[in-house]
Scaffold this motif. Structure first.
Motif, short mmCIF file in Angstrom:
data_model
loop_
_atom_site.label_atom_id
_atom_site.label_comp_id
_atom_site.label_asym_id
_atom_site.label_seq_id
_atom_site.Cartn_x
_atom_site.Cartn_y
_atom_site.Cartn_z
N LEU A 14 -34.23 -27.33 -9.53
CA LEU A 14 -34.27 -27.47 -10.98
C LEU A 14 -35.69 -27.41 -11.51
N GLU A 15 -36.64 -27.99 -10.75
CA GLU A 15 -38.04 -27.94 -11.16
C GLU A 15 -38.56 -26.50 -11.14
N ILE A 16 -38.16 -25.74 -10.11
CA ILE A 16 -38.59 -24.34 -10.02
C ILE A 16 -38.04 -23.54 -11.19
N ILE A 17 -36.74 -23.76 -11.51
CA ILE A 17 -36.13 -23.06 -12.63
C ILE A 17 -36.82 -23.42 -13.93
N SER A 18 -37.16 -24.72 -14.09
CA SER A 18 -37.83 -25.18 -15.31
C SER A 18 -39.18 -24.52 -15.48
N SER A 23 -42.45 -19.78 -18.32
CA SER A 23 -43.46 -18.74 -18.14
C SER A 23 -43.59 -17.93 -19.42
N PRO A 24 -44.82 -17.75 -19.94
CA PRO A 24 -44.98 -16.97 -21.18
C PRO A 24 -44.65 -15.50 -20.97
N ALA A 25 -43.92 -14.92 -21.92
CA ALA A 25 -43.55 -13.51 -21.84
C ALA A 25 -43.96 -12.74 -23.08
N LEU A 26 -44.25 -13.46 -24.18
CA LEU A 26 -44.62 -12.80 -25.43
C LEU A 26 -45.36 -13.79 -26.31
N LEU A 27 -45.89 -13.29 -27.42
CA LEU A 27 -46.57 -14.13 -28.41
C LEU A 27 -45.82 -14.06 -29.73
N ALA A 66 -44.34 -17.66 -25.95
CA ALA A 66 -42.91 -17.95 -25.82
C ALA A 66 -42.37 -17.34 -24.54
N ASP A 67 -41.21 -17.85 -24.10
CA ASP A 67 -40.58 -17.28 -22.91
C ASP A 67 -39.82 -16.02 -23.30
N GLU A 68 -39.16 -15.39 -22.34
CA GLU A 68 -38.52 -14.10 -22.58
C GLU A 68 -37.34 -14.20 -23.54
N GLU A 69 -36.86 -15.41 -23.82
CA GLU A 69 -35.78 -15.59 -24.79
C GLU A 69 -36.32 -15.88 -26.19
N GLY A 70 -37.64 -16.06 -26.30
CA GLY A 70 -38.25 -16.32 -27.60
C GLY A 70 -38.50 -17.78 -27.91
N ILE A 73 -43.25 -22.36 -25.78
CA ILE A 73 -43.49 -23.03 -24.51
C ILE A 73 -44.33 -24.28 -24.73
N LYS A 74 -43.99 -25.35 -24.04
CA LYS A 74 -44.77 -26.58 -24.07
C LYS A 74 -45.48 -26.74 -22.73
N CYS A 75 -46.67 -27.36 -22.76
CA CYS A 75 -47.43 -27.53 -21.52
C CYS A 75 -48.49 -28.60 -21.71
N ASP A 76 -49.19 -28.91 -20.64
CA ASP A 76 -50.32 -29.84 -20.68
C ASP A 76 -51.56 -29.06 -21.09
N PRO A 77 -52.18 -29.41 -22.23
CA PRO A 77 -53.31 -28.61 -22.71
C PRO A 77 -54.59 -28.76 -21.90
N GLY A 78 -54.70 -29.82 -21.09
CA GLY A 78 -55.92 -30.00 -20.31
C GLY A 78 -57.09 -30.47 -21.18
#
Length: 270
Positions: A14-18, A23-27, A66-70, A73-78
């Motif tokens: 599940l972690e791998i799928i998440s 993964s970003p695919a577009l802007l 965004a991901d390939e579905e549009g 994406i959320k992430c840790d900004p560092g």
């Protein structure tokens, strides 16, 4: 060698799928109609917009990986970069199309927030992210997106409204290639009205690799807040700082709908 228990394998899967789904695919280049933003802000009693509120241009909300579905994406900004060093050479240009609309939020507050919330997720450096926003802003031949609406007869008005498809077609004139899918979002004028909505945001999508080629926004994440059967209005700014903003916005919305009797017949029947 010991085998992992089944539930641990499931968690890892599940972690791998998440991770893969993030993964970003577009802007997504998300533009907003300032008067609608301010109506929404005032109705939620979260603050005031800076005066004068822009009413002849769409301003940038943010550039969102965004991901390939549009889906954004959320992430840790560092860690934050050196903002003074970053913004110094480009601040004057950024503010022309990416202003902060809130009184309590400076331009730098807005830009830093957008980097932490979205930009850091796109696999670029802060410098690349803001340079990309500038580059995409220069891509439309007619400049600001509102120019494309005006040349198609769509204007800011407190008495005129337009079918969703007309606004989509006007925006699609940005593209030199065949029409590409865009996103529109809207907000209700008031809880009682189901026939008209306010335009909130317009989203164009670009390729992730360099952000300089338009692509169709994926249909999977297409928003539904602008119903096909509702007519869309681009409101003028409303008064701010009222004792009961929500009540005034409801009344103003009703007054505007009463003035819709002046609409062309083809729009009333759309």
């Amino acid at each position: 060698m010991k085998k992992l228990p089944f539930f641990l394998l499931l968690i890892l899967l599940l972690e791998i799928i998440s991770v893969e789904s993030q993964s970003p695919a577009l802007l997504k280049y998300v533009l907003e109609w300032p008067p609608t933003f301010c109506i929404k802000l005032n109705s939620q009693e979260e603050g005031r917009c800076k005066e004068p509120i822009p009413e002849h241009e769409l301003t940038l909300h943010g550039l969102m990986p965004a991901d390939e579905e549009g889906n954004s994406i959320k992430c840790d900004p560092g860690e934050d970069p050196n903002w003074d060093e970053l913004f110094g050479p480009i601040e004057d240009e950024l503010v022309t199309f990416w202003p902060s609309l809130r009184e309590d939020f400076s331009e730098r507050d807005l830009w830093e927030h957008e980097w932490r919330a979205h930009g850091a997720c796109g696999g670029t450096t802060p410098q690349e992210y803001f340079d990309k926003a500038i580059e995409i802003n220069h891509m439309p031949e007619q400049g600001n997106l509102f120019n494309y609406l005006e040349t198609s007869g769509i204007i800011a008005s407190d008495s005129l409204a337009y079918p969703k498809e007309d606004i989509v077609e006007a925006v699609q004139k940005v593209f030199t290639s065949p029409p590409l899918n865009i996103y529109l979002t809207c907000i209700p004028i008031n809880p009682e009205n189901t026939t008209h909505v306010y335009l909130n945001e317009v989203t164009l999508c670009t390729n992730l690799l360099d952000g300089t080629e338009y692509i169709s926004c994926p249909s999977e994440a297409a928003p539904t807040s602008c119903p096909d059967e509702a007519l869309i209005m681009l409101p003028h700014p409303q008064a701010q700082g009222l004792e009961d903003p929500q009540e005034d916005i409801w009344k103003t919305g009703m007054e505007r709908i009463l003035r819709l009797n002046d609409l062309p017949l083809k729009l009333m029947l759309a």
